[in-house]
Design a protein around this motif. Structure first.
Motif, mmCIF file in Angstrom:
data_model
loop_
_atom_site.group_PDB
_atom_site.id
_atom_site.type_symbol
_atom_site.label_atom_id
_atom_site.label_comp_id
_atom_site.label_asym_id
_atom_site.label_seq_id
_atom_site.Cartn_x
_atom_site.Cartn_y
_atom_site.Cartn_z
ATOM 1 N N MET A 1 -6.701 2.631 -6.754
ATOM 2 C CA MET A 1 -6.725 1.673 -5.639
ATOM 3 C C MET A 1 -8.051 0.922 -5.550
ATOM 4 O O MET A 1 -8.219 0.058 -4.694
ATOM 5 C CB MET A 1 -6.476 2.411 -4.320
ATOM 6 N N GLN B 1 -8.416 -3.006 -5.162
ATOM 7 C CA GLN B 1 -8.199 -3.517 -3.820
ATOM 8 C C GLN B 1 -9.428 -3.303 -2.945
ATOM 9 O O GLN B 1 -9.867 -4.209 -2.231
ATOM 10 C CB GLN B 1 -6.989 -2.833 -3.201
ATOM 11 N N GLY C 1 0.814 -1.210 0.000
ATOM 12 C CA GLY C 1 0.000 0.000 0.000
ATOM 13 C C GLY C 1 0.846 1.258 0.000
ATOM 14 O O GLY C 1 0.547 2.225 -0.720
ATOM 15 N N LEU D 1 -2.611 -5.704 -6.395
ATOM 16 C CA LEU D 1 -3.609 -5.238 -5.430
ATOM 17 C C LEU D 1 -4.714 -6.266 -5.235
ATOM 18 O O LEU D 1 -5.165 -6.511 -4.108
ATOM 19 C CB LEU D 1 -4.203 -3.910 -5.894
#
Length: 477
Positions: free
Chosen positions: A314, A317, A292, A370
């Motif tokens: 992101m 994820q 991350g 991810l």
């Protein structure tokens, strides 16, 4: 009913009141930091806070939370899990109300410390109470999955919700939200969880010396990564804190071996279910935090994405973490608890390896990393904790949950420290400055590969050791 074998709920629906209260507890813990981060610039302006003070607005919460979980876990197993959790929720509500009186950064840090104590009193208890609420492992997994899903939703929507609130209300509203959450949790736990049964507790004296050593060790282990990130590999305060943490850990182990009534019975920790669960949780924490941190830097600083575009980047994820809860139960039923634990931990480490080796080649590889990491984390976060509690006596469940959370907190900090240290050693210039040169971009890529592979090797070793412990358990059955 909790603390009793007779009349235990046979479905999640039968225990919905208790689960609503326990889910609210986990929502608070996951929402608290994510919703506040977006307000840090506003807080800095209004309270005239320095950069260091702003770091401690979030850092104080994390350090106190991680450092005091073991102590409150031990206290809860002795004096009542429900009782300690309700006391923590009252503290949370009062700390939230105190936000309206804050006028300085120091006062806000004090409020955050109180919230960290409240989190340490409540979060491990939510796992322990959910475990003890049911007798069947399948229901325990489903209940824990439900609770963690609620928390992950809070983590995902926190920044967006915080930004929307700031558009129409002062920043204090972001912490005042803890008050209704605490009230909801208190109602659900009081109505859905039976009072503590003395037969499910133990009355060993609290190991005060062990508690002090354990708390100091974890606090130093959590502070050291921040010092490394700030000061680099040559920072003497960072190395001093690290050395003190190692010395504290050695002293803690020696104390636990010598104490008549140790805070943490090391013989119980050596149980294959417990030790393997902790290894898988530690590996996942190390890999997830490292990935991350590196992806955030790469998207915004190396590739020049805006914060909004990076947030969209992101989303794979976030989507897997939230939607994956629907598949955890089926996967665990098919694979079994022991196998599901090491398979999911391996997926987390695999995601980090993909990023370290291929993440520089394009966003598709970043997205794959991810997804792999999130899918593994979604399972191991539930199963590793359940396995740890399965390996402990009924009167040690809360400290077992606290130990699991502490393992994740400490290794997450260690992962960030490794990356920060490698970056400080290999990257020249100000990493936060825009418009990197080709040389700086190449240096960053080298640092990501070195740090990513180093974390992958350590995390893989933890997973391998956990698998060995799991097989030892299977051989004994």
């Amino acid at each position: 009913m909790l603390e009793q074998t007779a009349g235990a709920p046979r479905s999640l629906r039968e225990a919905w009141v208790a689960l609503a209260g326990l889910s609210a507890v986990f929502l608070f813990e996951m929402l608290d930091n994510s919703i506040l981060n977006v307000a840090l610039p506003t807080i800095g302006r209004e309270l005239h806070a320095s950069t260091t003070a702003l770091q401690w607005v979030t850092g104080a919460y994390a350090v106190v939370f991680g450092g005091s979980m073991l102590v409150f876990g031990a206290v809860a197993d002795r004096f009542g899990r429900r009782r300690v959790m309700l006391a923590g929720l009252v503290l949370l509500g009062l700390a939230g109300l105190a936000t309206v009186l804050v006028r300085t950064a120091e006062q806000l840090i004090a409020v955050r410390v109180a919230m960290g104590v409240a989190a340490a009193m409540t979060t491990p208890g939510s796992m322990a109470l959910a475990f003890r609420l049911f007798e069947e492992d399948g229901l325990r997994v489903r209940a824990t999955t439900l609770i963690s899903t609620v928390g992950l939703v809070g983590l995902a929507i926190g920044p967006t919700a915080g930004g929307l609130v700031l558009a129409v209300a002062p920043w204090q509203a972001l912490l005042l939200v803890n008050v209704p959450i605490a009230v909801l949790a208190i109602i659900g736990i009081r109505a859905g969880v039976t009072a503590d049964d003395a037969a499910g507790l133990h009355r060993d004296p609290v190991d005060v010396a062990g508690a002090a050593l354990g708390t100091a060790t974890v606090v130093l282990a959590l502070v050291a990564p921040t010092l490394f990130v700030d000061g680099g590999a040559r920072s003497w305060p960072a190395w001093t804190a690290t050395a003190a943490a190692v010395a504290g850990a050695v002293a803690f182990v020696l104390r636990q071996r010598a104490a008549r009534h140790p805070l943490l019975d090391l013989k119980l920790v050596a149980h294959p279910l417990v030790s393997s669960g902790l290894a898988f949780k530690a590996a996942a924490g190390l890999a997830t935090a490292g990935l991350g941190y590196m992806v955030t830097l790469q998207l915004q600083l190396d590739w020049g994405w805006t914060p909004a575009l990076a947030a969209i980047g992101m989303l794979p994820q976030v989507a897997v973490l939230i939607a994956g809860g629907a598949f955890v139960g089926a996967f665990v039923r098919r694979a079994g608890l022991d196998r599901a634990a090491w398979l999911s931990a391996t997926a987390v480490v695999g995601g980090l390896a993909v990023y370290a080796l291929l993440g520089r080649l394009g966003y598709g590889w970043v997205a794959l990393a991810l997804v792999l990491t999130a899918a593994g984390m979604r399972v191991v976060g539930v199963v590793a904790g359940v396995n740890v509690l399965r390996g402990l006596p009924p009167d040690r469940t809360t400290i077992g949950a606290a130990l699991t959370d502490t393992a994740g907190e400490v290794t997450s900090g260690a992962g960030i420290a490794v990356i920060g240290t490698v970056l400080a050693a290999l990257f020249t210039g100000d990493i936060a400055a825009s418009g990197w040169s080709a040389r700086q971009s190449a240096e960053f890529g080298e640092a990501v590969t070195v740090a990513g592979l180093a974390l992958t090797l350590v995390a893989a070793a933890l997973v391998g050791w956990g698998i060995v412990r799991t097989r030892r358990l299977s051989a004994c059955r």
